[in-house]
Design a protein around this motif. Structure first.
Motif, PDB file in Angstrom:
ATOM      1  N   VAL A  11     -17.176  12.112  -4.170  1.00 60.37           N
ATOM      2  CA  VAL A  11     -16.994  13.404  -3.508  1.00 60.37           C
ATOM      3  C   VAL A  11     -16.000  14.199  -4.346  1.00 60.37           C
ATOM      4  CG1 VAL A  11     -16.496  14.576  -1.336  1.00 60.37           C
ATOM      5  CG2 VAL A  11     -17.302  12.202  -1.313  1.00 60.37           C
ATOM      6  N   PRO A  12     -16.478  14.982  -5.342  1.00 53.15           N
ATOM      7  CA  PRO A  12     -15.571  15.638  -6.298  1.00 53.15           C
ATOM      8  C   PRO A  12     -14.493  16.483  -5.641  1.00 53.15           C
ATOM      9  CG  PRO A  12     -17.853  15.814  -7.016  1.00 53.15           C
ATOM     10  CD  PRO A  12     -17.887  15.243  -5.635  1.00 53.15           C
ATOM     11  N   ASP A  13     -14.823  17.227  -4.583  1.00 53.06           N
ATOM     12  CA  ASP A  13     -13.848  18.114  -3.959  1.00 53.06           C
ATOM     13  C   ASP A  13     -12.719  17.352  -3.278  1.00 53.06           C
ATOM     14  OD1 ASP A  13     -15.299  20.241  -4.813  1.00 53.06           O
ATOM     15  OD2 ASP A  13     -16.298  20.616  -2.899  1.00 53.06           O
ATOM     16  N   LEU A  14     -12.922  16.059  -3.028  1.00 49.72           N
ATOM     17  CA  LEU A  14     -11.917  15.271  -2.322  1.00 49.72           C
ATOM     18  C   LEU A  14     -11.154  14.327  -3.242  1.00 49.72           C
ATOM     19  CD1 LEU A  14     -13.916  14.345   0.917  1.00 49.72           C
ATOM     20  CD2 LEU A  14     -12.420  16.301   0.515  1.00 49.72           C
ATOM     21  N   GLU A  15     -11.428  14.349  -4.525  1.00 54.37           N
ATOM     22  CA  GLU A  15     -10.764  13.437  -5.446  1.00 54.37           C
ATOM     23  C   GLU A  15      -9.269  13.724  -5.531  1.00 54.37           C
ATOM     24  OE1 GLU A  15     -11.560  10.843  -6.791  1.00 54.37           O
ATOM     25  OE2 GLU A  15     -13.633  10.780  -7.482  1.00 54.37           O
ATOM     26  N   PHE A  16      -8.483  12.666  -5.726  1.00 59.65           N
ATOM     27  CA  PHE A  16      -7.071  12.875  -6.025  1.00 59.65           C
ATOM     28  C   PHE A  16      -6.901  12.947  -7.536  1.00 59.65           C
ATOM     29  CE2 PHE A  16      -7.441   8.199  -5.372  1.00 59.65           C
ATOM     30  CZ  PHE A  16      -7.050   7.758  -6.629  1.00 59.65           C
ATOM     31  N   SER A  17      -5.729  13.388  -7.993  1.00 58.96           N
ATOM     32  CA  SER A  17      -5.472  13.538  -9.423  1.00 58.96           C
ATOM     33  C   SER A  17      -4.102  12.974  -9.760  1.00 58.96           C
ATOM     34  CB  SER A  17      -5.554  15.016  -9.831  1.00 58.96           C
ATOM     35  OG  SER A  17      -4.720  15.812  -9.014  1.00 58.96           O
ATOM     36  N   SER A  18      -3.889  12.695 -11.030  1.00 55.11           N
ATOM     37  CA  SER A  18      -2.644  12.081 -11.500  1.00 55.11           C
ATOM     38  C   SER A  18      -1.703  13.151 -12.053  1.00 55.11           C
ATOM     39  CB  SER A  18      -2.955  11.052 -12.585  1.00 55.11           C
ATOM     40  OG  SER A  18      -1.769  10.476 -13.090  1.00 55.11           O
ATOM     41  N   TRP A  19      -0.400  13.040 -11.700  1.00 51.51           N
ATOM     42  CA  TRP A  19       0.605  14.014 -12.123  1.00 51.51           C
ATOM     43  C   TRP A  19       1.863  13.299 -12.589  1.00 51.51           C
ATOM     44  CZ3 TRP A  19      -0.280  19.332 -11.953  1.00 51.51           C
ATOM     45  CH2 TRP A  19      -1.481  19.708 -11.333  1.00 51.51           C
ATOM     46  N   ASP A  20       2.608  13.960 -13.477  1.00 51.13           N
ATOM     47  CA  ASP A  20       3.892  13.438 -13.946  1.00 51.13           C
ATOM     48  C   ASP A  20       5.004  13.889 -13.010  1.00 51.13           C
ATOM     49  OD1 ASP A  20       2.793  12.283 -16.280  1.00 51.13           O
ATOM     50  OD2 ASP A  20       2.835  14.238 -17.277  1.00 51.13           O
ATOM     51  N   VAL A  21       5.929  12.982 -12.697  1.00 51.55           N
ATOM     52  CA  VAL A  21       7.106  13.334 -11.899  1.00 51.55           C
ATOM     53  C   VAL A  21       8.141  13.962 -12.827  1.00 51.55           C
ATOM     54  CG1 VAL A  21       8.967  12.470 -10.440  1.00 51.55           C
ATOM     55  CG2 VAL A  21       6.672  11.486 -10.249  1.00 51.55           C
ATOM     56  N   MET A  22       8.479  15.225 -12.577  1.00 48.76           N
ATOM     57  CA  MET A  22       9.457  15.940 -13.395  1.00 48.76           C
ATOM     58  C   MET A  22      10.865  15.843 -12.812  1.00 48.76           C
ATOM     59  SD  MET A  22       7.121  16.894 -15.424  1.00 48.76           S
ATOM     60  CE  MET A  22       8.089  17.868 -16.568  1.00 48.76           C
ATOM     61  N   ASP A  23      10.943  15.729 -11.493  1.00 48.53           N
ATOM     62  CA  ASP A  23      12.227  15.746 -10.806  1.00 48.53           C
ATOM     63  C   ASP A  23      12.011  15.124  -9.432  1.00 48.53           C
ATOM     64  OD1 ASP A  23      14.863  16.224 -10.347  1.00 48.53           O
ATOM     65  OD2 ASP A  23      14.695  18.397 -10.148  1.00 48.53           O
ATOM     66  N   GLU A  24      13.055  14.492  -8.873  1.00 49.09           N
ATOM     67  CA  GLU A  24      12.874  13.790  -7.608  1.00 49.09           C
ATOM     68  C   GLU A  24      14.158  13.788  -6.808  1.00 49.09           C
ATOM     69  OE1 GLU A  24      11.698   9.755  -8.124  1.00 49.09           O
ATOM     70  OE2 GLU A  24      11.309   9.410  -5.993  1.00 49.09           O
ATOM     71  N   SER A  25      14.019  13.907  -5.491  1.00 55.38           N
ATOM     72  CA  SER A  25      15.143  13.739  -4.575  1.00 55.38           C
ATOM     73  C   SER A  25      14.605  13.103  -3.309  1.00 55.38           C
ATOM     74  CB  SER A  25      15.799  15.085  -4.253  1.00 55.38           C
ATOM     75  OG  SER A  25      15.035  15.795  -3.301  1.00 55.38           O
ATOM     76  N   ALA A  26      15.496  12.812  -2.367  1.00 56.55           N
ATOM     77  CA  ALA A  26      15.049  12.244  -1.100  1.00 56.55           C
ATOM     78  C   ALA A  26      14.175  13.224  -0.333  1.00 56.55           C
ATOM     79  CB  ALA A  26      16.258  11.843  -0.255  1.00 56.55           C
ATOM     80  N   GLY A  27      14.302  14.514  -0.646  1.00 54.16           N
ATOM     81  CA  GLY A  27      13.544  15.524   0.089  1.00 54.16           C
ATOM     82  C   GLY A  27      12.212  15.889  -0.507  1.00 54.16           C
ATOM     83  N   GLY A  28      11.945  15.460  -1.762  1.00 52.71           N
ATOM     84  CA  GLY A  28      10.664  15.830  -2.345  1.00 52.71           C
ATOM     85  C   GLY A  28      10.585  15.536  -3.827  1.00 52.71           C
ATOM     86  N   LEU A  29       9.542  16.083  -4.455  1.00 49.64           N
ATOM     87  CA  LEU A  29       9.254  15.847  -5.865  1.00 49.64           C
ATOM     88  C   LEU A  29       8.917  17.162  -6.557  1.00 49.64           C
ATOM     89  CD1 LEU A  29       6.705  12.875  -5.640  1.00 49.64           C
ATOM     90  CD2 LEU A  29       9.069  12.686  -6.410  1.00 49.64           C
ATOM     91  N   ALA A  30       9.217  17.228  -7.850  1.00 49.20           N
ATOM     92  CA  ALA A  30       8.671  18.268  -8.712  1.00 49.20           C
ATOM     93  C   ALA A  30       7.687  17.583  -9.642  1.00 49.20           C
ATOM     94  CB  ALA A  30       9.773  18.956  -9.509  1.00 49.20           C
TER      95      ALA A  30
END
Length: 547
Positions: free
Chosen positions: A393-412
Motif C-alpha cells: 500500500v504505497p500511500d501508507l508506507e513508512f520512510s527512514s529519516w536521520d535524527v538531527m536533534d533530540e530531547s525528551a519532548g521530541g525529535l528533529a
C-alpha cells in the motif's frame, strides 16, 4: 541619499525601445491579459527588471512602479495558488514558481530602493514636505515587498534571501532619520486600514517573523499576515531602556540579518543606538480579547478584516492561541536537547491513515462486527507478524529519516537526496527506531525545505503509544459515515494528561455522540473537551460506554 541597501548596477546597454512615458505605460498595462499568468508574468518581470537597471528620473520611476503594483499583485496571487499548500518537499516546478513569486517582490523592492537612493532633498521647504511624503511612500512600499519575499519563503518553508532583514532595518532607520516613519499613506493593497505607514510596515514584518512561521501550518501563515495587516500597529517600536521589563518585549538588533529575539535580563547592549525594543503588550491584549469573545461564542466585528475571518471558530481560536503564545508570553524549553546529527535513524509514518495502519501492525483494521475470534484487533504487539516487505500500500508506507536533534519532548529529523514522503506542519506522525516494534505518536511542529532534495522537520511527542481504532458518526438525519481511522491515546497520570482520541477533521463538535470500534466491541463515545484542532486532525477528551 546614503542608505545601506543593495541595488544592481545600471546596464551599459542603450535600450532605446524601453517605454518610459507614464501615459503609454498605463495603457499597455491595461491591455495585458492578466488571466494568461505565464506570458503576462514574463512581460511584467522583464519590464520591471529593465526599469531597475537603467537611469530614470526619480519621480518618473516612482510613478512607473506604482503603475506596476496592481498587475504584479494579480500575477503573484495566481502564482501563490500553485505552491502554497502542497506537502513538502515541493516539486521542482513548484519551487520554481515560488522563486518567481519571490523575485517579483525583490525586484519591486529594488525599484523603490533605487528611488530612495536617487532622490535628492530639495531646498525649498514646501517641496521638502512633498519629498518627505514620497520618501515615506517608497520606503513603505519597499518594506511591504521585502516582507512579501519573506512570506513566500515562510510559505515554502525555505530560507529567506540573505540580507533581507538588514535591509528592512536600514530602511526603517532611514525613515526615522527623515522623520517620516509615522506619516500616514494610502496603500490599495491593504484593505484592512484606510491608511498605513512605514512604522506599520516595519512592525508587521517583525511580527510576522516573530510568530514563528516555520512552525505553523502554511494556511495559518497567510491568515496571520492578514490579521497583522489590521492590528500590527498596536505594537510599539521603542528605544532600549536601562531598566529591563520582561513583559512582551523583543530585542531588535538592527545590525544583524534577523528580526529580533526575546528580551532577557542578561542581554548586553554595547551600542544601544543599534537596538530597538518591540513591545507587544497592547497587541497581546487585543488578541486575547478576540480569543475570549470566540470562546464565549460572541460575534467579533470584522473591523477591517474579511467578514468571514472569524467564521470558522475553531481555526480562528487556534490562530489566536498561537499568536498569544508568540507575543503574549515567552515560552521556555522544558527539556535539554542532545544533538546526534545523522548518527541514528528512525522510521516515520505520516498522516492518520498511515499511523493507524502501522499501529495496527501493518494491516487493515477489521471492525468487531466482521471480526470473528476471542481477541480484539491488536495494536503494536501484532507488528511482529507483519513484515514491511509484505505490505503493498504505497500511500501508507513508512520512510527512514536521520535524527538531527533530540530531547525528551521530541525529535528533529532530516533527509537529503530523493525524498518520496510528503510532510506538512500539523500532521500526525508515528515514529520508532529503525527495526523496533513500538511506535511513539507525535505532531509535526515545524518544517524547513531549502530544496526539493533536502527536508528537515520537528516532531513533538504527544503519546508514548497508541491503540488503533475506528470511529463512525451518525447525523441527526440518521445518515452513517464510513468507519474512519482514529487513535486512542492512553492516560498519563504523571503528567495529568487524560486519555484522548485523535480523529480526522470534522468529527469534533461540543458534546457530540458517535461510535468507536476497537476491533472487539462497539462503544458509544461523547466528546467532553478539545485538546488540539489542526488542519489535518482533531484531538479531544471523551467519555465512553460499551454498547
Amino acid at each position: 541619499m546614503e542608505i545601506p541597501v543593495s541595488v544592481p548596477p545600471f546596464s551599459t546597454r542603450v535600450l532605446t525601445e524601453v517605454e518610459l512615458r507614464p501615459e503609454k505605460v498605463k495603457q499597455s498595462l491595461a491591455d495585458l491579459p492578466l488571466l494568461n499568468t505565464a506570458e503576462t508574468g514574463r512581460k511584467l518581470f522583464s519590464t520591471l527588471s529593465i526599469y531597475n537597471r537603467i537611469a530614470i528620473e526619480p519621480a518618473t520611476r516612482l510613478e512607473l512602479l506604482e503603475m506596476l503594483r496592481y498587475p504584479i499583485r494579480q500575477i503573484t496571487t495566481e502564482l501563490e495558488k500553485q505552491f502554497v499548500g502542497p506537502p513538502l518537499p515541493l516539486a521542482e516546478k513548484q519551487k520554481t514558481i515560488a522563486e518567481q513569486c519571490r523575485q517579483f517582490h525583490l525586484e519591486m523592492a529594488i525599484g523603490y530602493k533605487r528611488y530612495l537612493i536617487d532622490a535628492e532633498l530639495p531646498e525649498r521647504a514646501r517641496e521638502q514636505e512633498r519629498f518627505r511624503g514620497k520618501a515615506a511612500l517608497a520606503t513603505q512600499r519597499a518594506l511591504r515587498h521585502l516582507t512579501g519575499a519573506l512570506l513566500v519563503s515562510y510559505q515554502g518553508y525555505s530560507p529567506y534571501p540573505l540580507g533581507t532583514w538588514q535591509e528592512i532595518h536600514a530602511l526603517y532607520r532611514h525613515s526615522e532619520t527623515l522623520g517620516t516613519k509615522d506619516l500616514l499613506l494610502g496603500d490599495p493593497e491593504i484593505r484592512a486600514l484606510p491608511e498605513t505607514s512605514v512604522s506599520h510596515a516595519y512592525k508587521q514584518a517583525l511580527l510576522l517573523d516573530l510568530s514563528d512561521p516555520y512552525h505553523l501550518p502554511v494556511m495559518m501563515i497567510g491568515r496571520i499576515q492578514q490579521y497583522l495587516d489590521r492590528w500590527a500597529g498596536l505594537a510599539k517600536v521603542l528605544p532600549p531602556t536601562e531598566q529591563f521589563d520582561p513583559a512582551c518585549q523583543f530585542l531588535i538588533d538592527q545590525q544583524v540579518d534577523r528580526s529580533g529575539i526575546i528580551y532577557t535580563a542578561d542581554a548586553e547592549l554595547e551600542r544601544p543606538e543599534h537596538y530597538r525594543l518591540l513591545n507587544t503588550v497592547e497587541l497581546a491584549r487585543r488578541i486575547h480579547s478576540h480569543l475570549t469573545a470566540l470562546q464565549n461564542a460572541q460575534e467579533i466585528p470584522a473591523d477591517g478584516l474579511s467578514k468571514d475571518f472569524f467564521a470558522a471558530s475553531d481555526e480562528a481560536q487556534n490562530l489566536l492561541v498561537r499568536l498569544i503564545q508568540s507575543f503574549g508570553h515567552h515560552p521556555k524549553r522544558n527539556f535539554r536537547r542532545s544533538t546526534r546529527a545523522g548518527t541514528t535513524k528512525v522510521e516515520v509514518a505520516l498522516g492518520l491513515n498511515a499511523v493507524n495502519y502501522w499501529i495496527n501492525g501493518g494491516a487493515a483494521f477489521v471492525v468487531s462486527s466482521t471480526f470473528v475470534g476471542p481477541n480484539p484487533q491488536r495494536g503494536q504487539i501484532s507488528a511482529t507478524n507483519h513484515r514491511r516487505q509484505d505490505v503493498h500500500v504505497p500511500d501508507l508506507e513508512f520512510s527512514s529519516w536521520d535524527v538531527m536533534d533530540e530531547s525528551a519532548g521530541g525529535l528533529a529529523l532530516g533527509k537529503k537526496g530523493h525524498i518520496v514522503a510528503r510532510v506538512r506542519v500539523g500532521e500526525i506522525a508515528a515514529v520508532r527506531p529503525a527495526g523496533d516494534r513500538v511506535w511513539r505518536i507525535g505532531v509535526i511542529r515545524w518544517v524547513k525545505s531549502p530544496s526539493s532534495s533536502s527536508l528537515e522537520f520537528g516532531v513533538q511527542w504527544i503519546a508514548a503509544s497508541a491503540q488503533a481504532v475506528v470511529v463512525k458518526v451518525v447525523t441527526d438525519e440518521g445518515k452513517e459515515s464510513d468507519f474512519l481511522p482514529a487513535l486512542l491515546l492512553p492516560e498519563i497520570p504523571g503528567l495529568k494528561q487524560a486519555a484522548s482520541l485523535v480523529t480526522t477533521r470534522g468529527i469534533y463538535k461540543a458534546d457530540r455522540v458517535f461510535y468507536l470500534d476497537n476491533g472487539f466491541r462497539l462503544y458509544r463515545v461523547r466528546i467532553t473537551k478539545p485538546d488540539e484542532i489542526s488542519h489535518s486532525f482533531e484531538r479531544f477528551q471523551f467519555s465512553m460506554d460499551a454498547m
